[in-house]
Write a protein that holds these residues in place. Sequence first.
Motif, short mmCIF file in Angstrom:
data_model
loop_
_atom_site.label_atom_id
_atom_site.label_comp_id
_atom_site.label_asym_id
_atom_site.label_seq_id
_atom_site.Cartn_x
_atom_site.Cartn_y
_atom_site.Cartn_z
N GLU A 285 0.85 -1.19 0.00
CA GLU A 285 0.00 0.00 0.00
C GLU A 285 0.88 1.24 0.00
N LYS A 286 0.31 2.38 -0.41
CA LYS A 286 1.10 3.60 -0.57
C LYS A 286 1.79 4.00 0.73
N LYS B 263 5.83 4.22 1.24
CA LYS B 263 6.43 5.51 1.59
C LYS B 263 7.30 5.38 2.84
N SER C 102 0.86 1.99 -8.81
CA SER C 102 0.31 3.19 -8.15
C SER C 102 0.77 3.33 -6.70
N THR C 103 1.09 2.21 -6.04
CA THR C 103 1.52 2.28 -4.64
C THR C 103 2.95 2.76 -4.50
N ASN D 146 4.14 8.70 -4.49
CA ASN D 146 3.30 9.76 -3.95
C ASN D 146 4.19 10.98 -3.73
#
Length: 343
Positions: free
Chosen positions: A263-264, A268, A293-294, A297
């Motif tokens: 997950e993002k 991160k 996409s994860t 950010n």
Amino acid sequence: MVRCYKRKTSNEGKYSAADLNTAMSNVLSGRTSIYKAAKLYKKTYVTLHSRVKGKRGAKKATKGRPTSISAADEVRLANGLKTMEKWGYGLSRKEVLEIVGNFVKTNHIETNFKDGVPGEDCFLGFKRRHRLSMKVPQNVEYGRKKVLDHYIIYQYFDLLKSIMDEHGLHDKPERIWNLDESSLCIDPRKTKVMGDINAPSSRTISSPGKENTTIALMCSAAGQKAPPLIIHKGLHLWDQWIAPPRTDFEGTVYAATKKGWMEKAVFKNHFINTIISSLPSGRLILIIYDGHSTHMNIETLEAAVREQIIILKLPPHSSHILQSLDLAVFKYFKVKWDEKLVA
């Protein structure tokens, strides 16, 4: 003749090609007559006379009639078919026969092919001689197939080269890193077990729904590695999921997500708190990974810029051909994982 004919006599000839060539050389040089050479090398007079007078060709390594197209052309065709399969463009039986038919027609080769196209016996013989087989191709998603376009692949490597040229990374493998993640399922599928024909095997355990554990690895072109990240399925991280301290797994980072996937927020935190601290100091680092996409950010991007880290994204759906960790490390790792599940 039956299609699966097996020779009932010895496949060894009555004489070798080397002896025959020696006898012919002696006759053609005038050192001996055909009769004496045939008696000396234990050849029949007719055989040696036919070879000397050019009525027959050289002794072949194979038996039977010659193939309709030359052996050299057959090798070219076989090598081409293997290359096409390797590049993801394997040809069907019909396409192979059409290629041979067009080749025969274009080069005006006289054959006994019906309508100029080889038959089933020729096709089976060709497969057998060059160790080829018909197989069901592996399923590849349309997106993965589409990305095999050479223009997409070349564009990626052009971009990679320009980055390495600009920052002088060609002789600095310790500054080029590859990051990837893979999902480990508790349902083994790769390991095979011995058993009776047509009898089911129930040694492995299969869950009603897939349970995944994700592992993220990063290593450099020089062989360095960053601490791995293991993501368990769960709302909370339990102590029994973590390896005890002072073991071979020291430094490993753990997390838990609802489905056991990346997950993002997890990526991160791993990037900022673990990956950056494990990279060489005084650095300009290139990290290559896929563009899921994860994996991106604003916080991750700002941290990379601040720490002089260049992130190069692989083309979409291309990890099966461009992701180094996926092709080498994870493939071997998952084989061992399956063996442990079956044991």
